[in-house]
Design an enzyme around this catalytic site. Structure first.
Site, PDB file in Angstrom:
ATOM      1  N   LYS A  31      41.888  41.085  33.911  1.00  0.00           N
ATOM      2  CA  LYS A  31      41.963  41.593  35.290  1.00  0.00           C
ATOM      3  C   LYS A  31      43.165  40.952  35.957  1.00  0.00           C
ATOM      4  O   LYS A  31      43.558  39.843  35.609  1.00  0.00           O
ATOM      5  CB  LYS A  31      40.692  41.208  36.074  1.00  0.00           C
ATOM      6  CG  LYS A  31      40.495  42.003  37.338  1.00  0.00           C
ATOM      7  CD  LYS A  31      39.835  43.335  37.060  1.00  0.00           C
ATOM      8  CE  LYS A  31      39.802  44.233  38.273  1.00  0.00           C
ATOM      9  NZ  LYS A  31      38.994  45.443  38.021  1.00  0.00           N
ATOM     10  N   ASP A  77      42.600  49.430  40.619  1.00  0.00           N
ATOM     11  CA  ASP A  77      41.303  48.908  41.101  1.00  0.00           C
ATOM     12  C   ASP A  77      41.405  49.032  42.622  1.00  0.00           C
ATOM     13  O   ASP A  77      42.168  49.895  43.111  1.00  0.00           O
ATOM     14  CB  ASP A  77      41.075  47.447  40.660  1.00  0.00           C
ATOM     15  CG  ASP A  77      39.657  46.948  40.955  1.00  0.00           C
ATOM     16  OD1 ASP A  77      38.710  47.415  40.306  1.00  0.00           O
ATOM     17  OD2 ASP A  77      39.482  46.095  41.855  1.00  0.00           O
TER      18      ASP A  77
END
Ligand code: NDP
Ligand code: 8G0
Length: 457
Positions: A111, A151
Protein backbone atom coordinates in the site's frame (compact mmCIF):
# COMPACT_ATOMS: atom_id res chain seq x y z
CA UNK A 1 1.64 -0.04 29.60
CA UNK A 2 3.68 0.53 26.47
CA UNK A 3 2.68 3.42 24.25
CA UNK A 4 0.94 2.47 21.01
CA UNK A 5 2.79 4.34 18.30
CA UNK A 6 0.96 2.87 15.30
CA UNK A 7 -2.66 2.58 16.51
CA UNK A 8 -4.29 1.59 13.21
CA UNK A 9 -1.60 -0.99 12.44
CA UNK A 10 -1.76 -2.43 15.97
CA UNK A 11 -5.55 -2.67 15.65
CA UNK A 12 -5.31 -4.61 12.36
CA UNK A 13 -2.59 -6.88 13.80
CA UNK A 14 -4.58 -7.57 16.98
CA UNK A 15 -7.71 -8.34 14.99
CA UNK A 16 -5.80 -10.94 12.96
CA UNK A 17 -3.89 -12.39 15.89
CA UNK A 18 -6.93 -12.77 18.15
CA UNK A 19 -8.82 -14.82 15.56
CA UNK A 20 -5.81 -17.06 14.72
CA UNK A 21 -5.77 -18.57 18.24
CA UNK A 22 -7.80 -21.74 17.48
CA UNK A 23 -5.58 -22.42 14.45
CA UNK A 24 -2.31 -21.72 16.27
CA UNK A 25 -3.29 -24.01 19.16
CA UNK A 26 -3.42 -26.89 16.70
CA UNK A 27 -0.46 -25.67 14.61
CA UNK A 28 2.00 -23.97 17.01
CA UNK A 29 4.85 -23.87 14.47
CA UNK A 30 2.96 -21.11 12.61
CA UNK A 31 3.62 -18.73 15.56
CA UNK A 32 6.96 -18.10 13.88
CA UNK A 33 5.28 -17.14 10.60
CA UNK A 34 3.03 -14.71 12.48
CA UNK A 35 6.05 -13.05 14.07
CA UNK A 36 7.74 -12.64 10.68
CA UNK A 37 4.76 -11.69 8.50
CA UNK A 38 3.97 -8.62 10.63
CA UNK A 39 7.17 -6.83 9.58
CA UNK A 40 7.08 -5.28 6.08
CA UNK A 41 9.70 -6.55 3.65
CA UNK A 42 10.47 -2.92 2.78
CA UNK A 43 9.14 0.61 3.41
CA UNK A 44 10.04 3.51 1.15
CA UNK A 45 9.38 7.06 2.38
CA UNK A 46 10.18 10.05 0.26
CA UNK A 47 9.84 13.80 -0.24
CA UNK A 48 7.41 15.05 -2.88
CA UNK A 49 7.99 18.62 -4.02
CA UNK A 50 5.41 19.94 -6.46
CA UNK A 51 4.56 23.30 -8.01
CA UNK A 52 1.18 24.91 -7.23
CA UNK A 53 -0.69 27.26 -9.61
CA UNK A 54 1.10 30.27 -8.15
CA UNK A 55 4.45 28.75 -9.08
CA UNK A 56 5.28 28.10 -5.44
CA UNK A 57 6.93 24.95 -4.13
CA UNK A 58 4.73 22.69 -1.99
CA UNK A 59 6.03 19.66 -0.13
CA UNK A 60 4.41 16.42 1.06
CA UNK A 61 5.42 13.03 2.47
CA UNK A 62 5.14 10.03 0.11
CA UNK A 63 5.23 6.35 1.07
CA UNK A 64 5.15 2.85 -0.34
CA UNK A 65 4.90 -0.08 2.05
CA UNK A 66 6.06 -3.25 0.25
CA UNK A 67 4.68 -5.62 2.85
CA UNK A 68 4.78 -9.15 1.48
CA UNK A 69 5.72 -10.72 -1.86
CA UNK A 70 5.22 -14.41 -1.03
CA UNK A 71 2.32 -14.84 -3.46
CA UNK A 72 3.28 -12.36 -6.19
CA UNK A 73 4.36 -8.77 -6.89
CA UNK A 74 3.35 -6.27 -4.16
CA UNK A 75 -0.16 -5.10 -5.00
CA UNK A 76 -2.35 -2.47 -3.40
CA UNK A 77 -3.59 1.06 -3.87
CA UNK A 78 -2.28 4.58 -3.36
CA UNK A 79 -4.19 6.84 -0.96
CA UNK A 80 -4.07 10.63 -1.23
CA UNK A 81 -5.55 12.13 1.94
CA UNK A 82 -4.23 14.56 4.58
CA UNK A 83 -4.60 11.84 7.25
CA UNK A 84 -2.12 9.49 5.52
CA UNK A 85 0.72 8.34 7.79
CA UNK A 86 2.81 5.21 8.22
CA UNK A 87 0.44 3.60 10.73
CA UNK A 88 -2.48 3.85 8.30
CA UNK A 89 -0.45 2.60 5.33
CA UNK A 90 0.98 -0.29 7.37
CA UNK A 91 -2.51 -1.36 8.46
CA UNK A 92 -3.75 -1.15 4.87
CA UNK A 93 -0.70 -3.01 3.52
CA UNK A 94 -1.04 -5.71 6.18
CA UNK A 95 -4.73 -6.32 5.44
CA UNK A 96 -3.91 -6.34 1.74
CA UNK A 97 -1.58 -9.37 2.12
CA UNK A 98 -4.36 -11.68 3.34
CA UNK A 99 -7.08 -10.17 1.16
CA UNK A 100 -4.98 -10.71 -1.95
CA UNK A 101 -4.40 -14.31 -0.88
CA UNK A 102 -8.18 -14.79 -0.61
CA UNK A 103 -8.63 -13.78 -4.27
CA UNK A 104 -6.71 -16.91 -5.27
CA UNK A 105 -4.59 -14.81 -7.66
CA UNK A 106 -0.83 -14.40 -7.70
CA UNK A 107 -0.54 -11.04 -5.92
CA UNK A 108 1.45 -9.97 -2.86
CA UNK A 109 0.47 -7.17 -0.49
CA UNK A 110 1.42 -3.48 -0.42
CA UNK A 111 0.00 0.00 0.00
CA UNK A 112 1.20 3.54 -0.55
CA UNK A 113 0.14 7.12 -0.67
CA UNK A 114 0.81 10.65 0.42
CA UNK A 115 -0.53 13.23 2.91
CA UNK A 116 -1.39 15.46 -0.09
CA UNK A 117 -4.99 16.76 0.04
CA UNK A 118 -6.59 16.67 -3.43
CA UNK A 119 -9.54 18.78 -2.24
CA UNK A 120 -9.44 22.33 -3.50
CA UNK A 121 -6.67 21.58 -6.00
CA UNK A 122 -7.00 22.36 -9.70
CA UNK A 123 -6.59 19.67 -12.38
CA UNK A 124 -3.26 21.26 -13.19
CA UNK A 125 -2.07 21.00 -9.58
CA UNK A 126 -3.22 17.38 -9.37
CA UNK A 127 -1.26 16.62 -12.57
CA UNK A 128 1.83 18.37 -11.24
CA UNK A 129 1.55 16.48 -7.96
CA UNK A 130 1.13 13.10 -9.71
CA UNK A 131 4.21 13.69 -11.85
CA UNK A 132 6.27 14.72 -8.81
CA UNK A 133 5.06 11.72 -6.78
CA UNK A 134 5.81 9.26 -9.59
CA UNK A 135 9.27 10.74 -10.14
CA UNK A 136 10.41 8.93 -6.99
CA UNK A 137 7.88 6.06 -6.92
CA UNK A 138 8.92 4.97 -10.43
CA UNK A 139 12.26 3.75 -9.04
CA UNK A 140 10.52 1.23 -6.80
CA UNK A 141 7.70 -0.30 -8.85
CA UNK A 142 7.46 -2.51 -11.93
CA UNK A 143 5.13 -5.07 -13.50
CA UNK A 144 7.01 -7.93 -11.78
CA UNK A 145 7.87 -6.00 -8.60
CA UNK A 146 5.08 -3.78 -7.34
CA UNK A 147 1.86 -2.72 -9.05
CA UNK A 148 -0.04 0.15 -7.33
CA UNK A 149 -3.55 1.42 -8.14
CA UNK A 150 -6.00 4.02 -6.81
CA UNK A 151 -7.64 4.26 -3.36
CA UNK A 152 -9.17 7.19 -1.45
CA UNK A 153 -8.48 10.37 -3.45
CA UNK A 154 -7.07 8.47 -6.46
CA UNK A 155 -9.46 7.67 -9.33
CA UNK A 156 -9.15 7.25 -13.08
CA UNK A 157 -7.86 10.80 -13.67
CA UNK A 158 -5.01 10.40 -11.16
CA UNK A 159 -4.09 6.89 -12.36
CA UNK A 160 -3.87 8.33 -15.91
CA UNK A 161 -1.47 11.09 -14.79
CA UNK A 162 0.61 8.63 -12.74
CA UNK A 163 0.81 6.22 -15.68
CA UNK A 164 1.87 9.00 -18.05
CA UNK A 165 4.54 10.12 -15.59
CA UNK A 166 5.95 6.58 -15.24
CA UNK A 167 6.10 6.23 -19.02
CA UNK A 168 7.90 9.53 -19.37
CA UNK A 169 10.48 8.84 -16.64
CA UNK A 170 11.25 5.24 -17.68
CA UNK A 171 10.50 5.22 -21.42
CA UNK A 172 8.43 2.08 -21.03
CA UNK A 173 4.76 1.29 -21.51
CA UNK A 174 3.91 -1.52 -19.14
CA UNK A 175 1.33 -2.68 -16.63
CA UNK A 176 2.80 -0.87 -13.62
CA UNK A 177 -0.56 0.42 -12.38
CA UNK A 178 -4.08 -0.95 -12.42
CA UNK A 179 -7.26 1.04 -12.81
CA UNK A 180 -5.92 2.44 -16.09
CA UNK A 181 -8.15 3.87 -18.81
CA UNK A 182 -9.67 1.29 -21.16
CA UNK A 183 -7.67 2.60 -24.15
CA UNK A 184 -4.27 2.17 -22.45
CA UNK A 185 -4.39 -1.21 -20.78
CA UNK A 186 -7.26 -0.89 -18.31
CA UNK A 187 -9.73 -3.65 -17.59
CA UNK A 188 -13.48 -3.57 -18.00
CA UNK A 189 -15.32 -3.63 -14.64
CA UNK A 190 -12.31 -2.36 -12.61
CA UNK A 191 -14.11 0.85 -11.54
CA UNK A 192 -17.18 -1.18 -10.60
CA UNK A 193 -15.35 -4.18 -9.11
CA UNK A 194 -15.14 -3.36 -5.40
CA UNK A 195 -18.78 -2.27 -5.07
CA UNK A 196 -20.12 -5.06 -7.28
CA UNK A 197 -17.94 -7.66 -5.55
CA UNK A 198 -19.16 -6.48 -2.14
CA UNK A 199 -22.78 -6.99 -3.19
CA UNK A 200 -21.98 -10.40 -4.73
CA UNK A 201 -20.36 -11.45 -1.43
CA UNK A 202 -23.38 -10.36 0.61
CA UNK A 203 -25.68 -12.21 -1.81
CA UNK A 204 -24.03 -15.44 -0.60
CA UNK A 205 -24.50 -14.44 3.04
CA UNK A 206 -28.20 -13.80 2.37
CA UNK A 207 -28.60 -17.17 0.61
CA UNK A 208 -27.00 -18.97 3.54
CA UNK A 209 -29.29 -17.40 6.09
CA UNK A 210 -32.55 -17.08 4.14
CA UNK A 211 -32.30 -19.86 1.55
CA UNK A 212 -31.07 -20.31 -2.02
CA UNK A 213 -33.91 -18.28 -3.55
CA UNK A 214 -33.44 -15.26 -1.29
CA UNK A 215 -31.83 -12.06 -2.48
CA UNK A 216 -31.82 -8.28 -2.24
CA UNK A 217 -35.44 -7.64 -3.21
CA UNK A 218 -36.95 -5.10 -0.82
CA UNK A 219 -33.93 -5.10 1.50
CA UNK A 220 -33.23 -1.71 3.12
CA UNK A 221 -29.55 -0.90 2.76
CA UNK A 222 -27.44 1.68 4.59
CA UNK A 223 -24.31 2.67 2.66
CA UNK A 224 -21.64 5.11 3.88
CA UNK A 225 -19.31 7.00 1.57
CA UNK A 226 -20.17 8.31 -1.87
CA UNK A 227 -16.94 7.59 -3.73
CA UNK A 228 -15.93 4.74 -5.99
CA UNK A 229 -16.91 1.84 -3.74
CA UNK A 230 -20.16 3.33 -2.41
CA UNK A 231 -21.43 4.40 -5.86
CA UNK A 232 -21.03 1.01 -7.50
CA UNK A 233 -22.29 -0.87 -4.43
CA UNK A 234 -25.40 1.32 -4.55
CA UNK A 235 -25.81 0.77 -8.30
CA UNK A 236 -25.68 -3.03 -7.89
CA UNK A 237 -28.03 -3.03 -4.87
CA UNK A 238 -30.56 -1.02 -6.89
CA UNK A 239 -30.16 -3.37 -9.89
CA UNK A 240 -30.91 -6.37 -7.65
CA UNK A 241 -34.05 -4.80 -6.18
CA UNK A 242 -32.73 -3.44 -2.88
CA UNK A 243 -33.51 0.02 -1.49
CA UNK A 244 -30.52 2.28 -0.82
CA UNK A 245 -31.40 4.44 2.19
CA UNK A 246 -28.20 6.44 2.59
CA UNK A 247 -24.94 7.71 1.17
CA UNK A 248 -22.50 9.91 3.09
CA UNK A 249 -19.24 11.82 2.86
CA UNK A 250 -16.76 13.44 5.22
CA UNK A 251 -19.25 16.24 5.95
CA UNK A 252 -22.48 14.31 6.62
CA UNK A 253 -25.16 11.87 5.51
CA UNK A 254 -27.89 12.10 2.90
CA UNK A 255 -30.91 10.00 3.86
CA UNK A 256 -33.70 9.11 1.45
CA UNK A 257 -37.24 9.89 2.56
CA UNK A 258 -38.88 8.16 -0.41
CA UNK A 259 -39.81 4.45 -0.49
CA UNK A 260 -37.72 3.83 -3.62
CA UNK A 261 -34.53 5.18 -2.01
CA UNK A 262 -31.62 6.48 -4.10
CA UNK A 263 -32.15 6.01 -7.85
CA UNK A 264 -29.71 5.42 -10.69
CA UNK A 265 -30.19 9.07 -11.65
CA UNK A 266 -29.05 10.14 -8.16
CA UNK A 267 -25.92 7.97 -8.38
CA UNK A 268 -25.17 9.18 -11.92
CA UNK A 269 -25.34 12.81 -10.76
CA UNK A 270 -23.30 12.29 -7.58
CA UNK A 271 -20.40 10.56 -9.43
CA UNK A 272 -19.10 13.60 -11.34
CA UNK A 273 -19.71 15.88 -8.33
CA UNK A 274 -17.40 13.69 -6.27
CA UNK A 275 -14.69 13.76 -8.97
CA UNK A 276 -14.89 17.56 -8.63
CA UNK A 277 -14.57 17.12 -4.81
CA UNK A 278 -17.98 18.64 -4.12
CA UNK A 279 -20.01 17.57 -1.09
CA UNK A 280 -23.36 15.79 -0.88
CA UNK A 281 -24.96 18.98 0.48
CA UNK A 282 -24.27 20.59 -2.90
CA UNK A 283 -26.30 17.81 -4.53
CA UNK A 284 -29.07 18.00 -1.93
CA UNK A 285 -29.42 21.77 -2.29
CA UNK A 286 -29.33 21.77 -6.11
CA UNK A 287 -33.13 21.42 -6.70
CA UNK A 288 -36.30 21.75 -4.63
CA UNK A 289 -37.28 18.19 -5.60
CA UNK A 290 -34.05 16.84 -4.11
CA UNK A 291 -34.52 18.96 -0.99
CA UNK A 292 -37.79 17.16 -0.31
CA UNK A 293 -36.60 13.69 -1.40
CA UNK A 294 -33.70 13.60 1.06
CA UNK A 295 -32.83 14.83 4.53
CA UNK A 296 -29.27 15.93 5.22
CA UNK A 297 -27.55 15.16 8.54
CA UNK A 298 -24.46 17.33 8.95
CA UNK A 299 -21.54 15.68 10.72
CA UNK A 300 -23.39 12.35 11.09
CA UNK A 301 -22.70 8.86 9.80
CA UNK A 302 -25.69 6.79 8.60
CA UNK A 303 -25.72 4.04 11.23
CA UNK A 304 -27.87 5.55 13.98
CA UNK A 305 -30.21 7.57 11.77
CA UNK A 306 -32.90 5.02 10.87
CA UNK A 307 -35.28 2.84 12.88
CA UNK A 308 -35.24 -0.11 10.47
CA UNK A 309 -32.67 -1.50 8.04
CA UNK A 310 -31.52 -4.92 6.83
CA UNK A 311 -27.99 -4.46 5.50
CA UNK A 312 -25.10 -2.08 6.32
CA UNK A 313 -22.25 -1.55 3.85
CA UNK A 314 -19.61 0.80 5.33
CA UNK A 315 -17.73 2.09 2.25
CA UNK A 316 -15.94 5.30 3.24
CA UNK A 317 -12.92 4.80 5.50
CA UNK A 318 -11.46 2.96 8.53
CA UNK A 319 -13.12 2.91 11.95
CA UNK A 320 -16.36 4.34 10.63
CA UNK A 321 -18.60 2.14 12.82
CA UNK A 322 -18.17 2.67 16.56
CA UNK A 323 -19.40 0.40 19.36
CA UNK A 324 -22.50 2.57 19.91
CA UNK A 325 -23.23 2.68 16.19
CA UNK A 326 -22.91 -1.12 16.04
CA UNK A 327 -25.48 -1.34 18.82
CA UNK A 328 -27.76 1.03 16.88
CA UNK A 329 -27.49 -1.26 13.83
CA UNK A 330 -28.40 -4.31 15.93
CA UNK A 331 -31.38 -2.39 17.34
CA UNK A 332 -32.52 -1.39 13.83
CA UNK A 333 -32.71 -5.08 12.91
CA UNK A 334 -29.72 -5.14 10.54
CA UNK A 335 -28.81 -8.75 9.72
CA UNK A 336 -25.78 -8.31 7.45
CA UNK A 337 -22.80 -5.97 7.87
CA UNK A 338 -20.16 -6.20 5.13
CA UNK A 339 -17.24 -3.80 4.75
CA UNK A 340 -16.52 -2.08 1.46
CA UNK A 341 -13.98 0.02 3.33
CA UNK A 342 -10.84 -1.42 4.89
CA UNK A 343 -11.22 -1.95 8.65
CA UNK A 344 -14.53 -0.13 8.50
CA UNK A 345 -15.49 -1.30 12.00
CA UNK A 346 -13.67 -0.61 15.25
CA UNK A 347 -12.70 -3.71 17.25
CA UNK A 348 -15.46 -2.83 19.74
CA UNK A 349 -18.03 -2.76 16.90
CA UNK A 350 -16.83 -6.16 15.62
CA UNK A 351 -17.21 -7.50 19.15
CA UNK A 352 -20.84 -6.30 19.23
CA UNK A 353 -21.62 -8.08 15.93
CA UNK A 354 -19.73 -11.25 16.82
CA UNK A 355 -21.47 -11.43 20.22
CA UNK A 356 -24.86 -11.70 18.45
CA UNK A 357 -23.45 -14.68 16.56
CA UNK A 358 -22.16 -16.61 19.55
CA UNK A 359 -25.26 -15.96 21.67
CA UNK A 360 -27.91 -16.62 18.99
CA UNK A 361 -29.76 -19.90 18.83
CA UNK A 362 -31.26 -19.24 15.38
CA UNK A 363 -29.55 -17.79 12.30
CA UNK A 364 -32.20 -15.08 12.06
CA UNK A 365 -31.01 -13.58 15.37
CA UNK A 366 -27.45 -13.02 14.15
CA UNK A 367 -25.94 -9.80 12.80
CA UNK A 368 -23.54 -11.49 10.45
CA UNK A 369 -20.31 -9.57 9.90
CA UNK A 370 -17.95 -9.79 6.90
CA UNK A 371 -14.53 -8.08 7.22
CA UNK A 372 -13.23 -5.91 4.38
CA UNK A 373 -10.38 -8.25 3.59
CA UNK A 374 -12.99 -10.71 2.34
CA UNK A 375 -15.98 -8.65 1.27
CA UNK A 376 -14.10 -5.90 -0.60
CA UNK A 377 -11.60 -8.25 -2.29
CA UNK A 378 -13.34 -7.82 -5.66
CA UNK A 379 -11.48 -4.59 -6.40
CA UNK A 380 -8.01 -5.99 -6.09
CA UNK A 381 -9.19 -9.21 -7.76
CA UNK A 382 -10.09 -7.34 -10.94
CA UNK A 383 -6.79 -5.49 -10.62
CA UNK A 384 -5.17 -8.93 -10.67
CA UNK A 385 -7.20 -9.71 -13.80
CA UNK A 386 -6.00 -6.41 -15.32
CA UNK A 387 -2.40 -7.55 -14.70
CA UNK A 388 -3.12 -10.86 -16.44
CA UNK A 389 -4.66 -9.07 -19.44
CA UNK A 390 -1.65 -6.72 -19.64
CA UNK A 391 0.83 -9.62 -19.55
CA UNK A 392 -1.04 -11.39 -22.34
CA UNK A 393 -1.71 -8.11 -24.22
CA UNK A 394 -5.41 -8.87 -24.44
CA UNK A 395 -8.63 -7.31 -23.21
CA UNK A 396 -11.56 -9.37 -21.95
CA UNK A 397 -15.17 -8.18 -22.43
CA UNK A 398 -17.27 -6.69 -19.62
CA UNK A 399 -19.21 -9.95 -19.39
CA UNK A 400 -16.05 -12.06 -19.18
CA UNK A 401 -14.58 -9.95 -16.38
CA UNK A 402 -17.87 -9.76 -14.46
CA UNK A 403 -18.22 -13.53 -14.61
CA UNK A 404 -14.67 -14.04 -13.31
CA UNK A 405 -15.36 -11.52 -10.53
CA UNK A 406 -18.51 -13.37 -9.51
CA UNK A 407 -16.63 -16.68 -9.39
CA UNK A 408 -13.81 -15.17 -7.30
CA UNK A 409 -16.28 -13.68 -4.78
CA UNK A 410 -18.15 -16.99 -4.52
CA UNK A 411 -14.92 -18.90 -3.87
CA UNK A 412 -13.76 -16.26 -1.40
CA UNK A 413 -17.07 -16.50 0.48
CA UNK A 414 -16.98 -20.31 0.53
CA UNK A 415 -13.38 -20.28 1.76
CA UNK A 416 -14.27 -17.90 4.63
CA UNK A 417 -17.41 -19.87 5.50
CA UNK A 418 -15.72 -23.28 5.46
CA UNK A 419 -12.56 -22.20 7.26
CA UNK A 420 -14.69 -20.31 9.78
CA UNK A 421 -16.84 -23.40 10.30
CA UNK A 422 -13.76 -25.53 10.92
CA UNK A 423 -12.27 -23.26 13.56
CA UNK A 424 -15.23 -21.52 15.23
CA UNK A 425 -17.41 -24.16 16.76
CA UNK A 426 -18.59 -22.30 19.86
CA UNK A 427 -21.47 -24.19 21.43
CA UNK A 428 -24.78 -22.78 20.39
CA UNK A 429 -23.31 -20.53 17.70
CA UNK A 430 -25.72 -20.35 14.79
CA UNK A 431 -23.22 -19.30 12.09
CA UNK A 432 -19.41 -19.43 11.71
CA UNK A 433 -17.23 -16.36 12.16
CA UNK A 434 -16.38 -14.93 8.75
CA UNK A 435 -13.63 -12.82 10.36
CA UNK A 436 -11.89 -15.88 11.76
CA UNK A 437 -12.48 -17.74 8.50
CA UNK A 438 -11.00 -14.93 6.37
CA UNK A 439 -8.02 -14.40 8.66
CA UNK A 440 -7.10 -18.06 9.05
CA UNK A 441 -7.59 -18.95 5.37
CA UNK A 442 -5.57 -15.92 4.17
CA UNK A 443 -2.83 -16.38 6.77
CA UNK A 444 -2.27 -20.09 6.01
CA UNK A 445 -1.94 -19.44 2.27
CA UNK A 446 0.67 -16.72 2.84
CA UNK A 447 2.53 -18.53 5.64
CA UNK A 448 2.85 -21.72 3.59
CA UNK A 449 4.23 -19.85 0.57
CA UNK A 450 6.68 -18.01 2.84
CA UNK A 451 7.85 -21.29 4.33
CA UNK A 452 8.33 -22.86 0.90
CA UNK A 453 10.46 -19.84 -0.07
CA UNK A 454 12.62 -20.04 3.08
CA UNK A 455 11.19 -17.00 4.89
CA UNK A 456 10.69 -19.06 8.05
CA UNK A 457 11.46 -22.59 9.20
P1 NDP B 1 -13.08 7.53 -2.75
O1 NDP B 1 -12.02 8.55 -2.55
O2 NDP B 1 -13.63 7.32 -4.09
O3 NDP B 1 -14.31 7.84 -1.77
C1 NDP B 1 -14.12 7.94 -0.40
C2 NDP B 1 -15.43 8.32 0.25
O4 NDP B 1 -15.29 8.19 1.66
C3 NDP B 1 -15.85 9.76 0.00
O5 NDP B 1 -17.24 9.85 0.05
C4 NDP B 1 -15.21 10.49 1.17
O6 NDP B 1 -15.86 11.70 1.53
C5 NDP B 1 -15.38 9.48 2.28
N1 NDP B 1 -14.29 9.60 3.24
C6 NDP B 1 -12.96 9.48 3.00
N2 NDP B 1 -12.25 9.68 4.12
C7 NDP B 1 -13.15 9.95 5.08
C8 NDP B 1 -13.04 10.23 6.46
N3 NDP B 1 -11.85 10.30 7.07
N4 NDP B 1 -14.19 10.44 7.15
C9 NDP B 1 -15.41 10.38 6.53
N5 NDP B 1 -15.57 10.12 5.23
C10 NDP B 1 -14.46 9.89 4.52
O7 NDP B 1 -12.47 6.17 -2.15
P2 NDP B 1 -12.93 4.68 -2.43
O8 NDP B 1 -14.40 4.62 -2.61
O9 NDP B 1 -12.05 4.09 -3.45
O10 NDP B 1 -12.54 3.99 -1.04
C11 NDP B 1 -13.46 3.87 0.05
C12 NDP B 1 -12.97 2.77 0.99
O11 NDP B 1 -12.93 1.52 0.29
C13 NDP B 1 -11.56 2.96 1.55
O12 NDP B 1 -11.50 2.40 2.85
C14 NDP B 1 -10.71 2.11 0.60
O13 NDP B 1 -9.48 1.72 1.18
C15 NDP B 1 -11.63 0.94 0.39
N6 NDP B 1 -11.39 0.11 -0.78
C16 NDP B 1 -11.32 0.67 -2.01
C17 NDP B 1 -11.12 -0.12 -3.12
C18 NDP B 1 -11.14 0.43 -4.50
O14 NDP B 1 -11.06 -0.35 -5.43
N7 NDP B 1 -11.25 1.73 -4.68
C19 NDP B 1 -10.89 -1.57 -2.98
C20 NDP B 1 -11.07 -2.07 -1.64
C21 NDP B 1 -11.28 -1.24 -0.59
P3 NDP B 1 -15.48 13.10 0.76
O15 NDP B 1 -16.08 12.96 -0.58
O16 NDP B 1 -16.10 14.13 1.61
O17 NDP B 1 -13.99 13.15 0.74
O1 8G0 C 1 -6.37 -2.43 -7.14
C1 8G0 C 1 -5.77 -2.36 -6.11
O2 8G0 C 1 -4.65 -2.81 -5.96
C2 8G0 C 1 -6.48 -1.71 -4.95
C3 8G0 C 1 -6.80 -0.37 -5.01
C4 8G0 C 1 -7.46 0.24 -3.94
C5 8G0 C 1 -7.79 -0.51 -2.82
C6 8G0 C 1 -7.47 -1.85 -2.81
C7 8G0 C 1 -7.85 -2.66 -1.62
O3 8G0 C 1 -8.00 -3.88 -1.77
O4 8G0 C 1 -8.03 -2.11 -0.52
C8 8G0 C 1 -6.83 -2.46 -3.85
Amino acid sequence: MSRVSEPEFEQALNELTSTLAPFLEKNPSYEKALKIVQIPERIITFRVVWEDDKGEAQVNRGYRVQFNSALGPYKGGLRLHPSVNLSILKFLGFEQIFKNALTGLSIGGGKGGCDFDPKGKTDNEIRKFCYAFMQELSRHIGPLTDVPAGDIGVGGREVGFLFGAYKKYTNSFSGILTGKGLSFGGSHIRPEATGYGLVYYVSWMIKHVEGAEAGWKGKKVLISGSGNVAQYAAEKVIALGGVVLSLSDSKGTLLSTSPEGFTNADIAAIGPMKVAHKSLTDYHQSTSELKSKFTYHAGARPWALVEKADVALPSATQNEISEDEAKALVKAGVKYVAEGSNMGSTQEAIDVFEATRTSAKAVGDVVWYAPGKASNAGGVAVSGLEMSQNSARIQWTREEVDEKLQTIMEKCYNNCFETGSKYTKETGSALPSLVAGANIAGFVLVADAMKAQGDWW
